[in-house]
Write a protein that holds these residues in place. Structure first.
Motif, PDB file in Angstrom:
ATOM      1  N   ASN A  51      -2.700  -4.646   1.320  1.00  0.00           N
ATOM      2  CA  ASN A  51      -2.755  -5.766   0.369  1.00  0.00           C
ATOM      3  C   ASN A  51      -2.076  -5.352  -0.942  1.00  0.00           C
ATOM      4  O   ASN A  51      -2.659  -4.669  -1.788  1.00  0.00           O
ATOM      5  CB  ASN A  51      -4.219  -6.157   0.117  1.00  0.00           C
ATOM      6  CG  ASN A  51      -4.334  -7.483  -0.616  1.00  0.00           C
ATOM      7  OD1 ASN A  51      -3.590  -7.759  -1.550  1.00  0.00           O
ATOM      8  ND2 ASN A  51      -5.289  -8.296  -0.189  1.00  0.00           N
ATOM      9  N   LYS A  52      -0.833  -5.790  -1.110  1.00  0.00           N
ATOM     10  CA  LYS A  52      -0.048  -5.375  -2.276  1.00  0.00           C
ATOM     11  C   LYS A  52      -0.667  -5.855  -3.593  1.00  0.00           C
ATOM     12  O   LYS A  52      -0.646  -5.147  -4.599  1.00  0.00           O
ATOM     13  CB  LYS A  52       1.387  -5.931  -2.161  1.00  0.00           C
ATOM     14  CG  LYS A  52       2.138  -5.396  -0.962  1.00  0.00           C
ATOM     15  CD  LYS A  52       3.496  -6.061  -0.842  1.00  0.00           C
ATOM     16  CE  LYS A  52       4.224  -5.594   0.405  1.00  0.00           C
ATOM     17  NZ  LYS A  52       5.538  -6.276   0.566  1.00  0.00           N
ATOM     18  N   ASP A 212       5.972   3.860  -0.728  1.00  0.00           N
ATOM     19  CA  ASP A 212       4.699   3.566  -0.062  1.00  0.00           C
ATOM     20  C   ASP A 212       3.759   2.759  -0.967  1.00  0.00           C
ATOM     21  O   ASP A 212       4.197   1.877  -1.673  1.00  0.00           O
ATOM     22  CB  ASP A 212       4.017   4.871   0.388  1.00  0.00           C
ATOM     23  CG  ASP A 212       4.805   5.601   1.472  1.00  0.00           C
ATOM     24  OD1 ASP A 212       5.641   4.943   2.105  1.00  0.00           O
ATOM     25  OD2 ASP A 212       4.593   6.802   1.669  1.00  0.00           O
ATOM     26  N   TYR A 213       2.474   3.099  -0.908  1.00  0.00           N
ATOM     27  CA  TYR A 213       1.455   2.364  -1.671  1.00  0.00           C
ATOM     28  C   TYR A 213       1.682   2.479  -3.178  1.00  0.00           C
ATOM     29  O   TYR A 213       1.343   1.568  -3.930  1.00  0.00           O
ATOM     30  CB  TYR A 213       0.058   2.926  -1.361  1.00  0.00           C
ATOM     31  CG  TYR A 213      -0.244   3.129   0.098  1.00  0.00           C
ATOM     32  CD1 TYR A 213      -0.543   2.037   0.915  1.00  0.00           C
ATOM     33  CD2 TYR A 213      -0.243   4.392   0.665  1.00  0.00           C
ATOM     34  CE1 TYR A 213      -0.838   2.217   2.260  1.00  0.00           C
ATOM     35  CE2 TYR A 213      -0.530   4.588   2.008  1.00  0.00           C
ATOM     36  CZ  TYR A 213      -0.830   3.491   2.803  1.00  0.00           C
ATOM     37  OH  TYR A 213      -1.118   3.670   4.129  1.00  0.00           O
ATOM     38  N   LEU A 217       0.524   0.507  -6.577  1.00  0.00           N
ATOM     39  CA  LEU A 217      -0.633   1.146  -7.186  1.00  0.00           C
ATOM     40  C   LEU A 217      -0.274   1.846  -8.499  1.00  0.00           C
ATOM     41  O   LEU A 217      -1.061   1.836  -9.445  1.00  0.00           O
ATOM     42  CB  LEU A 217      -1.231   2.163  -6.213  1.00  0.00           C
ATOM     43  CG  LEU A 217      -2.570   2.808  -6.553  1.00  0.00           C
ATOM     44  CD1 LEU A 217      -3.663   1.758  -6.696  1.00  0.00           C
ATOM     45  CD2 LEU A 217      -2.951   3.815  -5.462  1.00  0.00           C
ATOM     46  N   GLY A 218       0.908   2.415  -8.562  1.00  0.00           N
ATOM     47  CA  GLY A 218       1.292   3.187  -9.748  1.00  0.00           C
ATOM     48  C   GLY A 218       2.228   2.472 -10.691  1.00  0.00           C
ATOM     49  O   GLY A 218       2.748   3.089 -11.636  1.00  0.00           O
ATOM     50  N   PHE A 219       2.438   1.162 -10.473  1.00  0.00           N
ATOM     51  CA  PHE A 219       3.402   0.417 -11.298  1.00  0.00           C
ATOM     52  C   PHE A 219       3.042   0.491 -12.783  1.00  0.00           C
ATOM     53  O   PHE A 219       3.880   0.839 -13.627  1.00  0.00           O
ATOM     54  CB  PHE A 219       3.458  -1.041 -10.842  1.00  0.00           C
ATOM     55  CG  PHE A 219       4.357  -1.903 -11.690  1.00  0.00           C
ATOM     56  CD1 PHE A 219       5.720  -1.927 -11.470  1.00  0.00           C
ATOM     57  CD2 PHE A 219       3.830  -2.686 -12.717  1.00  0.00           C
ATOM     58  CE1 PHE A 219       6.552  -2.718 -12.260  1.00  0.00           C
ATOM     59  CE2 PHE A 219       4.647  -3.474 -13.506  1.00  0.00           C
ATOM     60  CZ  PHE A 219       6.015  -3.486 -13.276  1.00  0.00           C
ATOM     61  N   PHE A 220       1.811   0.150 -13.134  1.00  0.00           N
ATOM     62  CA  PHE A 220       1.398   0.133 -14.543  1.00  0.00           C
ATOM     63  C   PHE A 220       1.395   1.539 -15.140  1.00  0.00           C
ATOM     64  O   PHE A 220       1.793   1.733 -16.293  1.00  0.00           O
ATOM     65  CB  PHE A 220       0.014  -0.502 -14.692  1.00  0.00           C
ATOM     66  CG  PHE A 220       0.031  -2.003 -14.625  1.00  0.00           C
ATOM     67  CD1 PHE A 220       0.512  -2.756 -15.681  1.00  0.00           C
ATOM     68  CD2 PHE A 220      -0.419  -2.668 -13.494  1.00  0.00           C
ATOM     69  CE1 PHE A 220       0.533  -4.145 -15.619  1.00  0.00           C
ATOM     70  CE2 PHE A 220      -0.400  -4.047 -13.417  1.00  0.00           C
ATOM     71  CZ  PHE A 220       0.072  -4.792 -14.483  1.00  0.00           C
ATOM     72  N   SER A 221       0.950   2.505 -14.352  1.00  0.00           N
ATOM     73  CA  SER A 221       0.909   3.881 -14.859  1.00  0.00           C
ATOM     74  C   SER A 221       2.305   4.358 -15.248  1.00  0.00           C
ATOM     75  O   SER A 221       2.490   4.984 -16.305  1.00  0.00           O
ATOM     76  CB  SER A 221       0.332   4.809 -13.783  1.00  0.00           C
ATOM     77  OG  SER A 221      -1.014   4.477 -13.516  1.00  0.00           O
ATOM     78  N   ALA A 222       3.292   4.077 -14.400  1.00  0.00           N
ATOM     79  CA  ALA A 222       4.665   4.500 -14.679  1.00  0.00           C
ATOM     80  C   ALA A 222       5.220   3.803 -15.914  1.00  0.00           C
ATOM     81  O   ALA A 222       5.886   4.431 -16.750  1.00  0.00           O
ATOM     82  CB  ALA A 222       5.549   4.218 -13.470  1.00  0.00           C
ATOM     83  N   LYS A 223       4.937   2.508 -16.046  1.00  0.00           N
ATOM     84  CA  LYS A 223       5.448   1.749 -17.188  1.00  0.00           C
ATOM     85  C   LYS A 223       4.816   2.209 -18.502  1.00  0.00           C
ATOM     86  O   LYS A 223       5.495   2.313 -19.531  1.00  0.00           O
ATOM     87  CB  LYS A 223       5.198   0.249 -16.989  1.00  0.00           C
ATOM     88  CG  LYS A 223       5.993  -0.374 -15.851  1.00  0.00           C
ATOM     89  CD  LYS A 223       7.489  -0.209 -16.070  1.00  0.00           C
ATOM     90  CE  LYS A 223       8.292  -0.779 -14.915  1.00  0.00           C
ATOM     91  NZ  LYS A 223       9.746  -0.498 -15.055  1.00  0.00           N
TER      92      LYS A 223
END
Length: 341
Positions: A51-52, A212-213, A217-223
């Motif tokens: 579930n993206k 992968d996930y 899952l890590g989109f906000f952390s990276a930004k």
């Protein structure tokens, strides 16, 4: 008076990190932060891996909660320090807390150890396995099938990128916190900003990937990491040439580094790698393996030398010189602001 004490504690914590590093008898904040991140992310992946949308918003909650808890803990210690009569216990917590935010000795020692293993020992299968194991501890790419040449490049790229995440980023935000507290003890201070930045960089290193996930899952952390590392990485870009041997080529080197660094997806990693590459005269970038995927990063300083143990040691020297220059600049700015207020 409290902000002067904080500044002295800050300088002391830098010296402690350079001499001692992270004491083994203390639990490092990154261990606690990492445990919290891993537990929640494992739960999300195991239960909602397909579930993206849930992964996306779950990653947002992980990021905000991790940073929020780190900031709140730091602020609580700062307030207890300012309001205490003796300042001793709060000062001790801030001292060790700030020292844990800076990773100069740990980063330099781990990479120098790799360089010395390559230089001093015969490269047989046993030694190569040992070198691979040490490189794998500091990089996220898969180096199981790497050559010595690639292991040296991987170590150098990790060193140049993590010098901002692990040293200059924390130094910048800790100093900003000290300046803030000159105006009000209720503004973000050195420990609250230092721990927050440590949480941000830990989030990015654990889940801020694009496969992968983690893509969701890590989109906000990276930004968030991109935003908070933007200024420190550019300060490294414009100050590193001042401690190198090519200061007479100051403007051309900055231009070349900026143009090469901009080719990277990350707005910061490419720039920090590029300025170190041009100052030390090495070539970075190329193919690397992440999980089962081969990713080719843009070439930086195409005419530079291949990475070597000698070049790694040079970069370590540049990092130490630049850290010393930043401390001098911080001292001058601090007393300049103090004289104006």
């Amino acid at each position: 008076m409290a902000e002067i004490n904080l500044f002295l504690i800050f300088l002391g914590s830098i010296g402690f990190d350079l001499l001692i590093g992270d004491p083994r008898f203390l639990i490092h904040p990154v261990q606690i932060i990492g445990f919290y991140i891993k537990k929640i992310c494992d739960y999300l992946i195991n239960n909602f891996g397909e579930n993206k949308e849930i992964l996306f918003w779950g990653g947002f909650i992980v990021s905000i909660s991790t940073i929020g808890i780190s900031f709140s803990l730091g602020k609580l210690i700062e307030l207890s320090f300012v309001q205490s009569r003796t300042h001793f216990f709060g000062g001790l917590l801030i001292f060790f807390g700030l020292s844990s935010c800076i990773a100069t000795k740990g980063l330099i020692s781990s990479v120098k150890e790799i360089a010395e293993l390559v230089e001093r020992k015969e490269i047989n299968d046993q030694n190569k396995r040992k070198i691979k194991a040490k490189v794998q501890r500091i990089v996220s790419r898969d180096v199981s099938s790497s050559s010595i040449k690639h292991l040296l490049r991987s170590s150098t790229e990790s060193l140049t990128e993590n010098s901002v995440d692990g040293i200059f980023g924390p130094l910048f935000w800790i100093f900003i916190g000290i300046v803030f507290m000159k105006f009000s003890m209720f503004l973000p201070g050195p420990l609250s900003l230092g721990l927050s930045y440590k949480a941000i960089s830990t989030l990015d290193s654990m889940i801020g990937y694009k496969y992968d996930y983690f893509r969701y899952l890590g989109f906000f952390s990276a930004k968030i990491e991109d935003i908070f590392t933007f200024v420190p990485s550019r300060l490294v870009l414009i100050t590193l040439p001042l401690v190198g041997s090519k200061v007479n080529e100051y403007i051309p080197i900055i231009k070349k580094s900026y143009l090469d660094g901009k080719k990277y997806d990350s707005p910061n990693a490419g720039i920090s790698e590029a300025i170190f590459a041009y100052i030390s005269g090495i070539k970075l970038g190329g193919k690397s393996k992440y999980k089962n995927e081969i990713i080719e990063k843009p070439i930086i300083n195409a005419t530079g030398d291949n990475c070597s143990g000698e070049k790694i040691k040079l970069i370590c020297q540049l990092i130490l010189r630049l850290q010393f220059l930043w401390i001098i600049i911080f001292i001058l700015i601090f007393f300049m602001i103090s004289s104006l207020i």
